[in-house]
Scaffold this motif. Structure first.
Motif, mmCIF file in Angstrom:
data_model
loop_
_atom_site.group_PDB
_atom_site.id
_atom_site.type_symbol
_atom_site.label_atom_id
_atom_site.label_comp_id
_atom_site.label_asym_id
_atom_site.label_seq_id
_atom_site.Cartn_x
_atom_site.Cartn_y
_atom_site.Cartn_z
ATOM 1 N N HIS A 242 0.836 -1.190 0.000
ATOM 2 C CA HIS A 242 0.000 0.000 0.000
ATOM 3 C C HIS A 242 0.883 1.257 0.000
ATOM 4 O O HIS A 242 1.969 1.269 0.588
ATOM 5 C CB HIS A 242 -0.896 0.030 1.239
ATOM 6 N N THR A 251 0.327 -5.595 3.694
ATOM 7 C CA THR A 251 -0.548 -6.526 4.399
ATOM 8 C C THR A 251 0.078 -7.903 4.353
ATOM 9 O O THR A 251 0.450 -8.398 3.276
ATOM 10 C CB THR A 251 -1.941 -6.576 3.749
ATOM 11 N N ALA A 253 -0.321 -12.039 5.823
ATOM 12 C CA ALA A 253 -1.350 -12.981 6.287
ATOM 13 C C ALA A 253 -0.728 -14.355 6.459
ATOM 14 O O ALA A 253 0.267 -14.700 5.803
ATOM 15 C CB ALA A 253 -2.505 -13.051 5.292
ATOM 16 N N GLU A 266 -5.006 -11.401 8.574
ATOM 17 C CA GLU A 266 -4.331 -10.289 7.922
ATOM 18 C C GLU A 266 -3.958 -9.199 8.930
ATOM 19 O O GLU A 266 -4.712 -8.916 9.866
ATOM 20 C CB GLU A 266 -5.220 -9.674 6.829
ATOM 21 N N LYS A 267 -2.814 -8.590 8.709
ATOM 22 C CA LYS A 267 -2.435 -7.412 9.493
ATOM 23 C C LYS A 267 -1.491 -6.547 8.671
ATOM 24 O O LYS A 267 -0.793 -7.035 7.770
ATOM 25 C CB LYS A 267 -1.787 -7.805 10.818
ATOM 26 N N GLN A 268 -1.487 -5.262 8.955
ATOM 27 C CA GLN A 268 -0.643 -4.320 8.239
ATOM 28 C C GLN A 268 0.629 -4.027 9.028
ATOM 29 O O GLN A 268 0.601 -3.940 10.256
ATOM 30 C CB GLN A 268 -1.380 -3.015 7.941
#
Length: 512
Positions: A242, A251, A253, A266-268
């Motif tokens: 992003h 992101t 996962a 999922e995590k950023q």
């Protein structure tokens, strides 16, 4: 009569081949497209800016330095760098003419040479494969190899906060190179889970005896990760990047065993660079042009002495199977010895026996000294006598090979061919509307793989996605066939004219 050997590629396999051919009494010309020898494995600062502690970024640096000194001091070996092989032509007798442009790729006035040697050793290595994901075209997304090259050759870190992701043991030295050039590595993400890794690497432990040096390297990388507190996570991948003008976050996962993202995991992570690698693809363009037979996995088929299916053409290193620098050194020594007309007797090939590498010397042991069996034609034709395969590449594939669930990362607007900005939606729409199963026609319809890289980055991915969309391509594997193997200016093509090269020395072509 002195036998002449032309070696293409000056990485571990090519250097070892050149030295072994000289020991066998041949005169040698060694070509490499880079501005110095060493390949990706021993990529380093240029001589004009030497490093006092270069060995810190390399395994086996003393061996490389000794190899280079030996070849530089040998009047029987001519080393040409910035020498780009752009075309291999087969003459009527089946033997190859090797066309080379010598000079800086971004400069003018490159010299045009054509080589015709008694024996040709191809040690062209491999290129990196990176699977696409949404946002991978953003500035700040690098291949892991590019990041390592900048770290080794320029001492430049690609970012301040960097994530390394993908599959395979190559991720570890990349992370080490980054932390040693000042980057903060937020983590190393391996797409495969501990179960698969454990099964692949612990099966048949006796086979690993030949690779004990790799274990020592692994221990060094693990020590570096612990020292710099870099977390290592398995069954995890970057599935999107992003940002606006460049990467600002990714992101990640958790993945299931087929590499499909597990919903809810999922995590950023905020980063300013991400380095991604999903393995390597042998660079077989020149081998295909020379008519060498390929195995079903796309690697060049060789016998125990490194012979291909084409008389006088030998291959060594990663184009015969991804096996690392140690195996490449031994294979190069075997191929160089055989190319000089002195194949060793009575031992197994490098890919089925422990490499014998001591100091500068590389002991080539090979069996099957019979003549090669005819002339190949790409994927067709007879195999070399006593064709050899290696357990290590198979083990590597079993542990880290790409799984089909990665396609679920993609969305219809995900770019899959960055050169031509072709999306997944473009590919599937063309396949649906044209009802074609031909790779060539679908490439022309979408322009996927027709950009500057000529499919080197996206080719395998485009083929897999089109196979999925069409139910099976009629002509898979064509992205490896590139008669023009490098970028050539139209003016340089126009300056070519027919000439008969000398058999023993390079023939310099003039203007018409």
């Amino acid at each position: 009569m002195t036998r002449d050997v032309l070696v293409v590629g000056a990485g571990p396999a090519g250097l070892a081949a050149a030295l072994a051919a000289r020991r066998g009494g041949a005169s040698v010309t060694l070509l490499d497209a880079a501005d110095d020898v060493g390949g990706q494995y021993w990529r380093h600062l240029p001589p004009q800016r030497p490093a006092g502690r270069e060995a810190k970024l390399h395994h086996g640096w003393r061996r490389f330095a000794a190899l280079r000194r030996r070849l530089d001091a040998d009047p029987g070996c001519e080393v040409l760098v910035n020498a780009q092989v752009w075309l291999v032509e087969r003459r009527d007798d089946g033997a190859p003419d090797v066309h080379v442009l010598v000079g800086a790729a971004d400069g003018g006035g490159r010299r045009q040479l054509t080589f015709r040697a008694w024996a040709l050793v191809l040690a062209t290595g491999a290129s990196e494969r990176t699977l696409p994901f949404p946002g991978w075209e953003l500035p700040g997304v690098f291949t892991a190899g590019a990041a390592q090259a900048l770290a080794k050759a320029e001492r430049i870190a690609v970012g301040g906060d960097v994530l390394v992701a993908g599959a395979g043991p190559f991720l570890l030295p990349v992370a080490t190179s980054l932390v040693r050039t000042g980057a903060r590595v937020r983590g190393v993400l391996e797409a495969n889970g501990w179960g698969r890794l454990g099964r692949a690497w612990t099966a048949k432990p006796a086979e690993l005896a030949a690779s004990w040096r790799k274990g020592a390297e692994l221990a060094g990388y693990v020590k570096d990760l612990a020292r710099y507190r870099v977390p290592y996570r398995t069954a995890t991948a970057v599935i999107a990047a992003h940002g606006t003008d460049r990467v600002e976050a990714v992101t990640v996962a958790r993945l299931d065993p087929q590499w499909a993202p597990i919903s809810g995991t999922e995590k950023q992570i905020e980063v300013d660079a991400v380095c991604v690698s999903h393995g390597f693809i042998p660079r077989t363009e020149l081998a295909v042009a020379a008519g060498c037979r390929l195995r079903s996995d796309g690697t060049v088929a060789i016998d125990a002495n490194g012979r291909t299916s084409v008389d006088g053409v030998f291959a060594a290193g990663e184009i015969t199977g991804i096996g690392g620098a140690g195996l490449a050194l031994t294979e190069g020594a075997i191929a160089g010895t055989a190319a000089a007309g002195r194949p060793a007797e009575g031992a197994a090939s490098a890919r089925t026996a422990a490499p014998a590498i001591t100091g500068v010397g590389i002991t080539a042991s090979a069996g099957n000294t019979g003549a090669p069996q005819g002339r190949g034609n790409g994927r067709e034709g007879p195999a070399p006598t006593g064709e050899q395969t290696s357990p290590f590449p198979r083990r590597l594939e079993n542990a880290h090979g790409i799984r089909p669930g990665w396609t679920s990362w993609l969305t219809p607007d995900t770019v899959v061919c960055r050169c031509e900005e072709v999306t997944l939606g473009d590919l599937t729409r063309a396949a649906r509307e044209t009802e074609s199963r031909g790779l060539r026609s679908l490439k022309l319809s979408t322009r996927a793989g027709l950009g500057v890289c000529q499919g080197r980055v996206c080719g395998r991915t485009v083929e897999e996605l089109l196979t999925q969309a069409t139910g099976g391509l009629l002509d898979p594997g064509r992205t490896q066939t590139r008669p023009i193997a490098a970028l050539v200016r139209l003016g340089e093509l126009a300056a070519q004219h027919e000439a008969t090269p000398h058999e023993a020395t390079p023939h310099e072509e003039g203007s018409p």
